[in-house]
Every structure is written in structure tokens, then in C-alpha cells.
Design a protein around this motif. Structure first.
Motif, PDB file in Angstrom:
ATOM      1  N   SER A   5      -2.309  -1.242  -4.546  1.00  7.57           N
ATOM      2  CA  SER A   5      -1.983   0.170  -4.420  1.00  7.57           C
ATOM      3  C   SER A   5      -2.271   0.684  -3.047  1.00  7.57           C
ATOM      4  O   SER A   5      -1.732   1.690  -2.636  1.00  7.57           O
ATOM      5  CB  SER A   5      -2.765   0.981  -5.445  1.00  7.57           C
ATOM      6  OG  SER A   5      -4.129   0.921  -5.163  1.00  7.57           O
ATOM      7  N   ILE A  24       5.179   4.459  -6.332  1.00  8.73           N
ATOM      8  CA  ILE A  24       3.824   5.019  -6.376  1.00  8.73           C
ATOM      9  C   ILE A  24       3.842   6.466  -5.894  1.00  8.73           C
ATOM     10  O   ILE A  24       3.229   7.352  -6.495  1.00  8.73           O
ATOM     11  CB  ILE A  24       2.864   4.164  -5.530  1.00  8.73           C
ATOM     12  CG1 ILE A  24       2.652   2.805  -6.178  1.00  8.73           C
ATOM     13  CG2 ILE A  24       1.535   4.875  -5.325  1.00  8.73           C
ATOM     14  CD1 ILE A  24       1.864   1.830  -5.323  1.00  8.73           C
ATOM     15  N   ALA A  27       5.170   8.804  -8.571  1.00 10.58           N
ATOM     16  CA  ALA A  27       4.177   9.112  -9.604  1.00 10.58           C
ATOM     17  C   ALA A  27       3.167  10.130  -9.096  1.00 10.58           C
ATOM     18  O   ALA A  27       2.776  11.058  -9.820  1.00 10.58           O
ATOM     19  CB  ALA A  27       3.470   7.837 -10.044  1.00 10.58           C
ATOM     20  N   VAL A  28       2.737   9.965  -7.844  1.00 11.94           N
ATOM     21  CA  VAL A  28       1.788  10.906  -7.257  1.00 11.94           C
ATOM     22  C   VAL A  28       2.405  12.303  -7.157  1.00 11.94           C
ATOM     23  O   VAL A  28       1.766  13.313  -7.471  1.00 11.94           O
ATOM     24  CB  VAL A  28       1.345  10.407  -5.878  1.00 11.94           C
ATOM     25  CG1 VAL A  28       0.611  11.503  -5.105  1.00 11.94           C
ATOM     26  CG2 VAL A  28       0.438   9.185  -6.018  1.00 11.94           C
ATOM     27  N   ARG A  87      -9.462   4.546  -7.082  1.00 13.37           N
ATOM     28  CA  ARG A  87      -8.370   5.516  -7.110  1.00 13.37           C
ATOM     29  C   ARG A  87      -7.580   5.458  -8.422  1.00 13.37           C
ATOM     30  O   ARG A  87      -7.254   6.487  -9.010  1.00 13.37           O
ATOM     31  CB  ARG A  87      -7.453   5.289  -5.901  1.00 13.37           C
ATOM     32  CG  ARG A  87      -8.079   5.718  -4.585  1.00 13.37           C
ATOM     33  CD  ARG A  87      -7.172   5.438  -3.406  1.00 13.37           C
ATOM     34  NE  ARG A  87      -7.165   4.029  -3.024  1.00 13.37           N
ATOM     35  CZ  ARG A  87      -8.071   3.473  -2.230  1.00 13.37           C
ATOM     36  NH1 ARG A  87      -9.067   4.189  -1.755  1.00 13.37           N
ATOM     37  NH2 ARG A  87      -7.982   2.194  -1.901  1.00 13.37           N
ATOM     38  N   LYS A  88      -7.226   4.264  -8.865  1.00 11.78           N
ATOM     39  CA  LYS A  88      -6.443   4.168 -10.100  1.00 11.78           C
ATOM     40  C   LYS A  88      -7.226   4.728 -11.275  1.00 11.78           C
ATOM     41  O   LYS A  88      -6.681   5.510 -12.077  1.00 11.78           O
ATOM     42  CB  LYS A  88      -6.067   2.712 -10.379  1.00 11.78           C
ATOM     43  CG  LYS A  88      -5.284   2.539 -11.677  1.00 11.78           C
ATOM     44  CD  LYS A  88      -4.839   1.106 -11.917  1.00 11.78           C
ATOM     45  CE  LYS A  88      -4.030   0.996 -13.208  1.00 11.78           C
ATOM     46  NZ  LYS A  88      -3.534  -0.372 -13.445  1.00 11.78           N
ATOM     47  N   VAL A  91      -7.259   8.565 -11.060  1.00 12.13           N
ATOM     48  CA  VAL A  91      -5.971   9.187 -11.374  1.00 12.13           C
ATOM     49  C   VAL A  91      -5.720   9.177 -12.879  1.00 12.13           C
ATOM     50  O   VAL A  91      -5.341  10.206 -13.473  1.00 12.13           O
ATOM     51  CB  VAL A  91      -4.832   8.471 -10.622  1.00 12.13           C
ATOM     52  CG1 VAL A  91      -3.470   8.928 -11.148  1.00 12.13           C
ATOM     53  CG2 VAL A  91      -4.914   8.741  -9.124  1.00 12.13           C
ATOM     54  N   CYS A 132      -5.011  11.507  -5.919  1.00  9.28           N
ATOM     55  CA  CYS A 132      -3.606  11.274  -5.596  1.00  9.28           C
ATOM     56  C   CYS A 132      -3.383  11.216  -4.089  1.00  9.28           C
ATOM     57  O   CYS A 132      -2.657  10.346  -3.584  1.00  9.28           O
ATOM     58  CB  CYS A 132      -2.739  12.374  -6.210  1.00  9.28           C
ATOM     59  SG  CYS A 132      -2.544  12.269  -7.999  1.00  9.28           S
ATOM     60  N   VAL A 135      -4.511   7.994  -2.656  1.00 15.43           N
ATOM     61  CA  VAL A 135      -3.553   6.926  -2.943  1.00 15.43           C
ATOM     62  C   VAL A 135      -2.473   6.894  -1.869  1.00 15.43           C
ATOM     63  O   VAL A 135      -2.115   5.831  -1.344  1.00 15.43           O
ATOM     64  CB  VAL A 135      -2.925   7.111  -4.341  1.00 15.43           C
ATOM     65  CG1 VAL A 135      -1.709   6.200  -4.513  1.00 15.43           C
ATOM     66  CG2 VAL A 135      -3.942   6.814  -5.427  1.00 15.43           C
ATOM     67  N   ALA A 191       3.513  10.845 -15.132  1.00 15.15           N
ATOM     68  CA  ALA A 191       2.627  10.398 -14.048  1.00 15.15           C
ATOM     69  C   ALA A 191       1.684   9.299 -14.525  1.00 15.15           C
ATOM     70  O   ALA A 191       1.383   8.352 -13.782  1.00 15.15           O
ATOM     71  CB  ALA A 191       1.832  11.585 -13.504  1.00 15.15           C
ATOM     72  N   SER A 195       1.555   5.636 -12.930  1.00 13.49           N
ATOM     73  CA  SER A 195       0.317   5.221 -12.271  1.00 13.49           C
ATOM     74  C   SER A 195      -0.277   3.978 -12.931  1.00 13.49           C
ATOM     75  O   SER A 195      -0.770   3.075 -12.255  1.00 13.49           O
ATOM     76  CB  SER A 195      -0.701   6.367 -12.302  1.00 13.49           C
ATOM     77  OG  SER A 195      -0.198   7.495 -11.618  1.00 13.49           O
ATOM     78  N   LEU A 199      -0.205   1.223  -9.988  1.00 11.82           N
ATOM     79  CA  LEU A 199      -1.455   1.115  -9.240  1.00 11.82           C
ATOM     80  C   LEU A 199      -2.265  -0.074  -9.728  1.00 11.82           C
ATOM     81  O   LEU A 199      -2.244  -0.410 -10.910  1.00 11.82           O
ATOM     82  CB  LEU A 199      -2.275   2.399  -9.386  1.00 11.82           C
ATOM     83  CG  LEU A 199      -1.641   3.687  -8.858  1.00 11.82           C
ATOM     84  CD1 LEU A 199      -2.588   4.864  -9.055  1.00 11.82           C
ATOM     85  CD2 LEU A 199      -1.271   3.549  -7.393  1.00 11.82           C
TER      86      LEU A 199
END
Length: 506
Positions: A5, A24, A27-28, A87-88, A91, A132, A135, A191, A195, A199
Motif C-alpha cells: 500500500s 487505492i 477508495a481513499v 494504515r490499513k 482505515v 487516509c 495512505v 470504501a 481498502s 491495502l
């Protein structure tokens, strides 16, 4: 070792880029759009929610404040939490929490239940927003594609509020105010699926939680946001100045601690960099000027011109379109070549011109003659700002600090919005009262009340223009000339140094 990611957006010539990076980004952007829509759709739904649940006019402000308090006070903590747990993970957890809070709000059968849901939404938004953005910051490292990515994020930020007014009005009129909360489940679901599939779970990168920093920073930000929220009802009360003073003291203690601890929540090197420091200040000025503009311009359209909620949102579309177009072009072509110094001050100055233009609105103004031109100008200016500020605020940051750097971008916006709303509300109220005292004897007519309110709005637009113009001067002096620094080799494969050069410090 970076995760998939956080793979380079584009390496040197001949090096394959992460093929999933644009998915990606989609999705963000979906998650960001949900946050932006939620702020606006709930404002439109407030009158119907108030009638349904039976709470008072005095209680109504807490539907907004309950969201702003945890959002503003938890941003730095949640930004560092993103760095610590990944991060994943951040989120996905934030999306689940935000969706659950929205479902709770849609099913609310009392004022307390709705306020609780809004507070939970604010808390999970405080985690989702920096997660987000981090990311994006770690997925796109090639200057050109990084500019495009943050340009897209900026466009989504711009479109969220206006689209929220349109969607909120349509949902409230055709279905029920509760669907203004339930609509978040759709965005959160899309989302989340994106994600979860795209991710990759990242390993710990060495970031640690600074507990004393969390306590002092969160407490200080909470007190400031709460104090300025109370200031809308008057500046003389202890609940205003007491919290503002307490907030200032706590933030001072926080900063002193950051310079002494080995693992600071907000490393001083991040703010000491001239470019990043200017980007964080920019969000403060934009929060004060731009978001206050939205508030008072909506008041003007609905209370004086008689626009419906849907028509008000539609009236904002020229500004949104201009912001999106300029953000896309400037983010992908201008920022990578010129850097932030020409973009941010120019954007602030252009937006200030548009705000000053609104000073000349009248009670009987038409949309084309009085509003269209200023909205287009403001949209152009905001496009220049949004294309550069998030990119600059997260530039040159090591992956283990990406979350807290992203949170710092949002902190300025939250504080600026709180400060600007409180100050400008006071200015508008006092200006309207002074006009009535000077021009009306006895009970004012509806037309005189409209004229008094107009005087207040016009003065607010002028003061907001002055704030943005001042921001243009300050950021113009702070920002460095030239493109943003890139990792060694200009290929995005190596970490950018977490410490700025001595010449880059303020």
C-alpha cells in the motif's frame, strides 16, 4: 521495508509502479467524500431532526459541536495511532466505527442518542482522515503522480460540502432526515471493500505513543474548540475564556514536552520545516476564511434570497467545478514543477479577492450579478491551495511519521473553522445590532431585519478576505522557492529524510 500500500507511485524510468495505486486512491477519496458529505447533510437535516426529536434551539448547536469536539481534539492522537497500528488497520477500523455511529444516529429516538452518535462520528473521523491521507502520502512518491493524487483528494474535499447540501436537501425532502445519516453506510461500505482488498497490512515501523503528549495535546485542543464553540453565544462567560486559557496553557506544556521527550507525538522537526509549517498555517487561514464563507453565504442565500437547501447547494456548483478543475491541473502540472510557493499565496490572495467581492451583495441581488463571479474566483483560488497544501504538509516525512503529519494538516482546518466561526459570528451579530440601533426606531420590519443581517454578512466577508490576504503574506515569506524535495535518486524508492536540513529550519 515498505508495504504494497505504500509502494512507490512511480520509480525511475523502467521501474514498475504499483498497479493498484489509482484504485487505492479511489477508495481513499470515497472515504473522504463521506466525511465531507456528513458535515453538510446533517446541517440541512437539523430542522427536521429537531422537530422529530423535540429538542430546543439552544440544544441544536450541540449536534454540530458534538462532532467538532472529538474531531478536533483527537486528530494528533489518532494520527500517531495510525503510525503505531498501521494504515490499513486504522482505515478499516475507522470505517466500521463511522458506519456504526451513523446507523446509531439514524435510529436515534432522543436528543442524547443523536448527540452521542455525532460524537462517535467525530472520533472515528479523527482517525479516518489522517489514516487516509497518510495512505496517499506513502503510496504516491513520484512528484507528478503525487501531485495528481493530492489534487484528487483536494477536489473531493471541495466537493463534499456543496454536494452534501444537495444530497441532504433531496434526502430530507423525499425521504426522511434519518437517511442523511444512513447514506454514510453506502460510502463506508464501498470504501471498506476497496481498502480491505487493496491495502496491505503493514508491519510496525518503530513509531511509539507519547502518552503525556497525547494528554496535553488532546486536552488543549478540546479546550480551544469548546471555548470557541461557546464564544458564539458571547465572549464574557467563564465557559469561554476559562477553556481558552486552559487550552493555551495545555498546548504550551505540550510543546515544551515535545522538545524534551525522546518519542514526541508531534516531532518538532516536522513543524520546523518551512514548507510544512507554512502548509499547516495555510489550513488554519482556510479553515477560518473559507468555511466561515460557506456558513454565512448559506445563511444569506436561504434567509435573505429565499433559496431552498437544494438550490443553495446547486448555487455552489460553479465554485466546486472551478476548484476541481484547477486542483487537477495545478496538482499534476504546476506543483511538481514550481513547488508550493507560487501556488499557496496566490490561491489565498485570489480567494481573498473573491471574498472581498461579496462585500457588495444586496438584499435584492441576483445570483448572476452578485454571486456567480465571486464563487468562480474563490473556486479558482481554493483549487490552487488544495492542490498544494496536503502534498506540502506531508512532504519529506518518514513513513513512521506520515499519520501524525497528515493529522497536522487537518488540525489547522478544525481550529481555523472553530476560531473563524466564533469570531465572525460575533462580528456579524454586532454589526447587525449596530445597524438596527442606528437606522431603526421601534420594532423593525422584515425588510429591515434582512438589511441588518446583510450588513453583518458583508462585513464578515471583508474580514475573511483580510484573513486570507494576511495568510498570503505570511506563507509567501515562509515557503521555499522551487519544487518540493524528493527522495534521493528522485525515484521514490528510498525514504525521505525525517530531519530537514539546517537551512530549511525556521
Amino acid at each position: 521495508m515498505t508495504t504494497q500500500s505504500a509502494a512507490p507511485a512511480a520509480g525511475p524510468e523502467g521501474t514498475a509502479a504499483d498497479p493498484k495505486r489509482w484504485l487505492i486512491l479511489a477508495a481513499v477519496c470515497c472515504a473522504y467524500l463521506m466525511i465531507g458529505l456528513d458535515l453538510a447533510v446533517m446541517n440541512v437535516a437539523l430542522p427536521d431532526a429537531q422537530q422529530d426529536l423535540g429538542f430546543t434551539d439552544g440544544d441544536r448547536q450541540w449536534i454540530v459541536t458534538a462532532y467538532a469536539l472529538p474531531m478536533g481534539s483527537l486528530l494528533l492522537f489518532c494520527g500517531r495511532l495510525t503510525d503505531v497500528i498501521g494504515r490499513k488497520q486504522s482505515v478499516l477500523f475507522a470505517l466500521i466505527g463511522f458506519a456504526a455511529a451513523s446507523a446509531l444516529g439514524g435510529a436515534a429516538n432522543s436528543f442524547g442518542m443523536l448527540v452521542t452518535a455525532r460524537a462517535l462520528q467525530g472520533a472515528f473521523a479523527a482517525l479516518l482522515s489522517p489514516a487516509c491521507m497518510s495512505v496517499v502520502a506513502t503510496t504516491f512518491t513520484s512528484p507528478k503522480e503525487r501531485g495528481k493524487a493530492f489534487g484528487a483528494v483536494g477536489g473531493v474535499m471541495a466537493i463534499g460540502g456543496s454536494m452534501g447540501l444537495i444530497i441532504g436537501g433531496a434526502l430530507t425532502d423525499s425521504l426522511d432526515w434519518r437517511w442523511c445519516m444512513y447514506i454514510n453506510l453506502l460510502f463506508a461500505g464501498v470504501a471498506f471493500i476497496g481498502s480491505a482488498a487493496l491495502l496491505t497490512k503493514q508491519p510496525r515501523q518503530g513509531a511509539q505513543m507519547d502518552i503525556p503528549g497525547v494528554v496535553t495535546a488532546s486536552g488543549g485542543l478540546f479546550c480551544l474548540v469548546y471555548g470557541f464553540a461557546n464564544a458564539e453565544d458571547g465572549w464574557s462567560g467563564l465557559s469561554t475564556w476559562g477553556f481558552l486559557v486552559a487550552g493555551a496553557v495545555l498546548l504550551l506544556v505540550f510543546w515544551v514536552w515535545q522538545t524534551r521527550t525522546r518519542n514526541p507525538l508531534l516531532p518538532p522537526r516536522m513543524v520546523a520545516d518551512r514548507n510544512r509549517g507554512a502548509a499547516y498555517l495555510t489550513t488554519l487561514f482556510v479553515g477560518a476564511g473559507f468555511f466561515s464563507l460557506l456558513l454565512f453565504l448559506v445563511f444569506y442565500m436561504q434567509t435573505i434570497l429565499g433559496y431552498s437547501a437544494t438550490k443553495t447547494g446547486s448555487a455552489m456548483l460553479p465554485m466546486v467545478v472551478c476548484t476541481i478543475l484547477v486542483t487537477g491541473v495545478a496538482g499534476s502540472r504546476l506543483v511538481p514543477k514550481l513547488g508550493p510557493r507560487p501556488m499557496i499565496p496566490t490561491g489565498l490572495l485570489v480567494s481573498a479577492i473573491g471574498l472581498a467581492w461579496l462585500y457588495f451583495i444586496e438584499v435584492d441581488s441576483t445570483y448572476v450579478s452578485a454571486l456567480l463571479g465571486p464563487l468562480v474566483v474563490i473556486g479558482i483560488g481554493m483549487g490552487l491551495i488544495f492542490s498544494a497544501v496536503a502534498n506540502t504538509g506531508t512532504s519529506g516525512v518518514a513513513p513512521e511519521d506520515a499519520g501524525v503529519a497528515s493529522a497536522s494538516v487537518n488540525v489547522g482546518q478544525q481550529l481555523g473553522g472553530s476560531v473563524g466561526t466564533a469570531l465572525f459570528s460575533t462580528i456579524a451579530t454586532n454589526t447587525a445590532a449596530n445597524w438596527l440601533d442606528s437606522n431603526v426606531q421601534g420594532r423593525p420590519s422584515q425588510g429591515q431585519l434582512h438589511q441588518a443581517a446583510l450588513e453583518g454578512y458583508a462585513v464578515v466577508f471583508l474580514w475573511a478576505a483580510c484573513a486570507l490576504a494576511f495568510g498570503a503574506v505570511v506563507t509567501g515569506l515562509m515557503l521555499r522557492s522551487g519544487p518540493l524535495p524528493t527522495p534521493e535518486g528522485d525515484d521514490g524508492d528510498s525514504k525521505e529524510p525525517s530531519e530537514p536540513l539546517a537551512a530549511d529550519r525556521v
